[in-house]
Scaffold this motif. Structure first.
Motif, PDB file in Angstrom:
ATOM      1  N   MET A   1      29.394  67.501  46.288  1.00 15.00           N
ATOM      2  CA  MET A   1      30.154  66.545  45.512  1.00 15.00           C
ATOM      3  C   MET A   1      29.753  66.576  44.106  1.00 15.00           C
ATOM      4  O   MET A   1      28.917  67.718  43.630  1.00 15.00           O
ATOM      5  N   CYS A   2      30.595  65.840  43.242  1.00 12.23           N
ATOM      6  CA  CYS A   2      30.414  66.264  41.666  1.00 12.23           C
ATOM      7  C   CYS A   2      29.059  65.915  41.076  1.00 12.23           C
ATOM      8  O   CYS A   2      28.730  66.972  40.506  1.00 12.23           O
ATOM      9  N   ARG A   3      28.037  65.109  41.821  1.00 14.37           N
ATOM     10  CA  ARG A   3      26.939  65.103  41.298  1.00 14.37           C
ATOM     11  C   ARG A   3      26.211  66.380  41.714  1.00 14.37           C
ATOM     12  O   ARG A   3      25.167  66.975  40.835  1.00 14.37           O
TER      13      ARG A   3
ATOM     14  N   HIS B   1      37.763  66.542  36.828  1.00 11.32           N
ATOM     15  CA  HIS B   1      36.804  66.020  36.228  1.00 11.32           C
ATOM     16  C   HIS B   1      35.566  67.237  36.010  1.00 11.32           C
ATOM     17  O   HIS B   1      34.978  67.356  34.970  1.00 11.32           O
TER      18      HIS B   1
ATOM     19  N   ASN C   1      32.884  71.802  29.185  1.00 12.23           N
ATOM     20  CA  ASN C   1      32.150  71.269  28.081  1.00 12.23           C
ATOM     21  C   ASN C   1      30.726  71.470  27.917  1.00 12.23           C
ATOM     22  O   ASN C   1      30.310  71.592  26.835  1.00 12.23           O
TER      23      ASN C   1
ATOM     24  N   LEU D   1      18.765  66.183  37.080  1.00 13.87           N
ATOM     25  CA  LEU D   1      19.903  65.689  36.189  1.00 13.87           C
ATOM     26  C   LEU D   1      19.197  64.723  35.132  1.00 13.87           C
ATOM     27  O   LEU D   1      18.306  64.006  35.446  1.00 13.87           O
TER      28      LEU D   1
ATOM     29  N   LEU E   1      23.375  60.903  32.526  1.00 18.91           N
ATOM     30  CA  LEU E   1      24.101  61.673  33.041  1.00 18.91           C
ATOM     31  C   LEU E   1      24.298  61.176  34.451  1.00 18.91           C
ATOM     32  O   LEU E   1      25.313  60.850  35.206  1.00 18.91           O
TER      33      LEU E   1
ATOM     34  N   PHE F   1      27.620  58.720  38.120  1.00 22.97           N
ATOM     35  CA  PHE F   1      28.030  59.030  39.334  1.00 22.97           C
ATOM     36  C   PHE F   1      28.073  57.784  40.233  1.00 22.97           C
ATOM     37  O   PHE F   1      27.102  57.105  40.141  1.00 22.97           O
ATOM     38  N   ALA F   2      29.076  57.608  40.990  1.00 24.26           N
ATOM     39  CA  ALA F   2      29.039  56.604  42.013  1.00 24.26           C
ATOM     40  C   ALA F   2      28.094  56.777  43.030  1.00 24.26           C
ATOM     41  O   ALA F   2      27.885  58.204  43.399  1.00 24.26           O
ATOM     42  N   PRO F   3      27.730  55.969  43.961  1.00 27.48           N
ATOM     43  CA  PRO F   3      26.818  56.224  44.997  1.00 27.48           C
ATOM     44  C   PRO F   3      27.399  57.425  45.910  1.00 27.48           C
ATOM     45  O   PRO F   3      26.606  58.141  46.791  1.00 27.48           O
ATOM     46  N   ASN F   4      28.840  57.444  46.018  1.00 22.70           N
ATOM     47  CA  ASN F   4      29.314  58.472  47.108  1.00 22.70           C
ATOM     48  C   ASN F   4      29.280  59.957  46.430  1.00 22.70           C
ATOM     49  O   ASN F   4      29.743  60.952  46.980  1.00 22.70           O
ATOM     50  N   GLY F   5      28.501  59.997  45.230  1.00 23.02           N
ATOM     51  CA  GLY F   5      28.628  61.393  44.652  1.00 23.02           C
ATOM     52  C   GLY F   5      29.620  61.776  43.671  1.00 23.02           C
ATOM     53  O   GLY F   5      29.621  62.920  43.155  1.00 23.02           O
ATOM     54  N   ARG F   6      30.760  60.937  43.603  1.00 22.78           N
ATOM     55  CA  ARG F   6      31.758  61.364  42.788  1.00 22.78           C
ATOM     56  C   ARG F   6      31.618  60.880  41.346  1.00 22.78           C
ATOM     57  O   ARG F   6      30.695  59.852  41.127  1.00 22.78           O
ATOM     58  N   TRP F   7      32.368  61.353  40.405  1.00 20.56           N
ATOM     59  CA  TRP F   7      32.202  60.799  38.953  1.00 20.56           C
ATOM     60  C   TRP F   7      32.744  59.081  38.828  1.00 20.56           C
ATOM     61  O   TRP F   7      33.565  58.987  39.346  1.00 20.56           O
TER      62      TRP F   7
ATOM     63  N   PRO G   1      33.784  59.858  34.455  1.00 18.30           N
ATOM     64  CA  PRO G   1      33.808  61.177  34.086  1.00 18.30           C
ATOM     65  C   PRO G   1      33.963  61.742  32.750  1.00 18.30           C
ATOM     66  O   PRO G   1      34.094  60.890  31.536  1.00 18.30           O
ATOM     67  N   PRO G   2      33.841  62.807  32.429  1.00 14.48           N
ATOM     68  CA  PRO G   2      33.944  63.390  31.048  1.00 14.48           C
ATOM     69  C   PRO G   2      35.163  63.132  30.418  1.00 14.48           C
ATOM     70  O   PRO G   2      36.208  63.396  31.148  1.00 14.48           O
TER      71      PRO G   2
ATOM     72  N   LEU H   1      36.928  63.844  27.405  1.00 16.77           N
ATOM     73  CA  LEU H   1      37.567  64.777  26.590  1.00 16.77           C
ATOM     74  C   LEU H   1      37.171  66.196  26.718  1.00 16.77           C
ATOM     75  O   LEU H   1      36.214  66.311  26.937  1.00 16.77           O
TER      76      LEU H   1
END
Lengths: 86, 206
Positions: A3-5, A36, A43, B104, B108, B112-118, B121-122, B124
Motif C-alpha cells: 500500500m502507499c503507506r 501519487h 519529490n 514514518l 506524513l 494516509f487513510a486507514p486503508n493505507g492509501r494516500w 497526497p503530495p 505538487l
C-alpha cells in the motif's frame, strides 16, 4: 499487496538501492499504478538532491578561524620546541 | 626523477599535514571540519561538540604521523572525533537517545487513510533541479532552519550519509548505530525536508 503507506516507509531504501529484489519489484509495480506515489518518490528524491547541494556549502567561518588559530599556535610551539633541543 | 606518476589531492594533503605545513592544515580544517562537527553533534551539545572538534585538530598534528592510509583521511578524522565525543559522553555519564521505532514521520503518517492509501497526497511535483531551487534565497534559508531543527541524531546521520558521502558501514561505525537504525534516522530526516519543501512550494512560506 504493497500500500502507499508501506511504500512511504521504505521509500529511502528504494531510492538508495538498499531494497531486496522482491521488495524492489513490489515498489516498481506499485509505482506503475500509483501517480501519487510516483510524485512522492520524485519529490523525496528532489529533497535528497537539495540536501546534498545545500549542505556541501555550509561552513562555520568563525569556528574555522578559531581552529586555525589553535592549530597555528600548536604548530609554532612544536617547531620552536624542536629548535630548542637542550 | 619523477617516480610518482600520479598523486591524489588527498595524498598531497596528507604529506603536507605530516610535514606540519600550516597551509595544509588550513585547507584540511576547511575541508573536514563540517563533517567532524556533524559527528560530534551526534553525541554532544553544540558547545561541547565545537570544543571536541577543536581539540581533535590539535591532536591531529601529532597523530597524523601514525596515519597509514588504511581508511580515507575523512573517515580517519571522523573516527577520532567519534572516539573523543564518546569519551566525553562517558565521563558525563550520558547516552545518546534516539527513536528508531517508527520509520514514518508522524506528520506524513497522518496523511494516509486507514486503508493505507494516500488521504492527502503530495500535491505538487518538484521539477526544478536542486541548484535552481537553491537560487531562491528564502528556500535556502528555510532549509537551514529545518536542518538545524532536526533532532541531532537525525541531522548527523543525514549529513554524514548525504553531504559527506560516507558509505553506510562507515557511518554505522562512526555513530555506533546498526545499519537498520541508520536507515531509520536518514529516512526520518529526509521526510522532514520533503515536508518542508512541499509547504514552501505550496505557500511560499517556511
Amino acid at each position: 499487496m504493497l500500500m502507499c503507506r508501506d511504500l512511504a516507509r521504505i521509500a529511502s531504501d528504494y531510492i538508495d538501492g538498499e531494497l531486496g529484489p522482491m521488495d524492489t519489484v513490489s515498489v516498481k509495480m506499485h509505482l506503475m499504478m500509483c501517480g501519487h506515489c510516483r510524485t512522492f518518490i520524485g519529490n523525496l528524491r528532489a529533497s535528497v538532491d537539495l540536501i546534498n547541494a545545500h549542505s556541501s556549502q555550509q561552513l562555520d567561518e568563525e569556528l574555522v578561524r578559531r581552529i586555525d588559530e589553535r592549530v597555528t599556535e600548536s604548530l609554532n610551539a612544536r617547531n620552536s620546541g624542536n629548535g630548542n633541543s637542550d | 626523477m619523477d617516480t610518482a606518476t600520479h598523486q591524489s589531492d588527498e595524498d598531497i594533503l596528507i604529506h603536507g599535514l605530516k610535514s606540519g605545513n600550516q597551509s595544509a592544515f588550513h585547507k584540511a580544517v576547511r575541508l573536514y571540519t563540517p563533517g567532524m562537527l556533524a559527528v560530534a553533534r551526534f553525541y554532544l551539545d553544540h558547545s561541547a561538540a565545537e570544543e571536541t572538534v577543536q581539540d581533535c585538530w590539535v591532536t591531529v598534528i601529532d597523530a597524523i604521523q601514525k596515519f597509514e592510509g588504511r581508511s580515507g583521511l575523512k573517515t580517519w578524522l571522523h573516527r577520532i572525533v567519534a572516539n573523543r565525543a564518546k569519551n566525553h559522553l562517558r565521563k558525563a555519564k550520558r547516552e545518546v537517545s534516539a527513536d528508531f521505532s517508527e520509520t514514518l514521520d508522524p506528520e506524513l503518517a497522518d496523511r494516509f487513510a486507514p486503508n493505507g492509501r494516500w488521504a492527502t497526497p503530495p500535491s505538487l511535483k518538484t521539477n526544478e533541479s536542486a541548484q535552481a531551487l537553491l537560487e531562491n534565497g528564502a528556500l535556502s534559508d528555510c532549509l537551514d532552519k529545518h536542518l538545524a531543527s532536526l533532532p541531532e541524531t537525525q541531522r548527523s546521520a543525514l549529513l554524514l550519509y548525504e553531504a559527506h558521502q560516507h558509505k553506510s558501514d562507515d557511518v554505522c561505525n562512526i555513530l555506533d548505530v546498526s545499519a537498520s537504525n541508520l536507515r531509520v534516522l536518514v529516512h526520518r530526516a529526509r521526510q522532514k525536508i520533503f515536508l518542508m519543501v512541499e509547504t514552501f512550494q505550496e505557500t511560499g512560506e517556511c
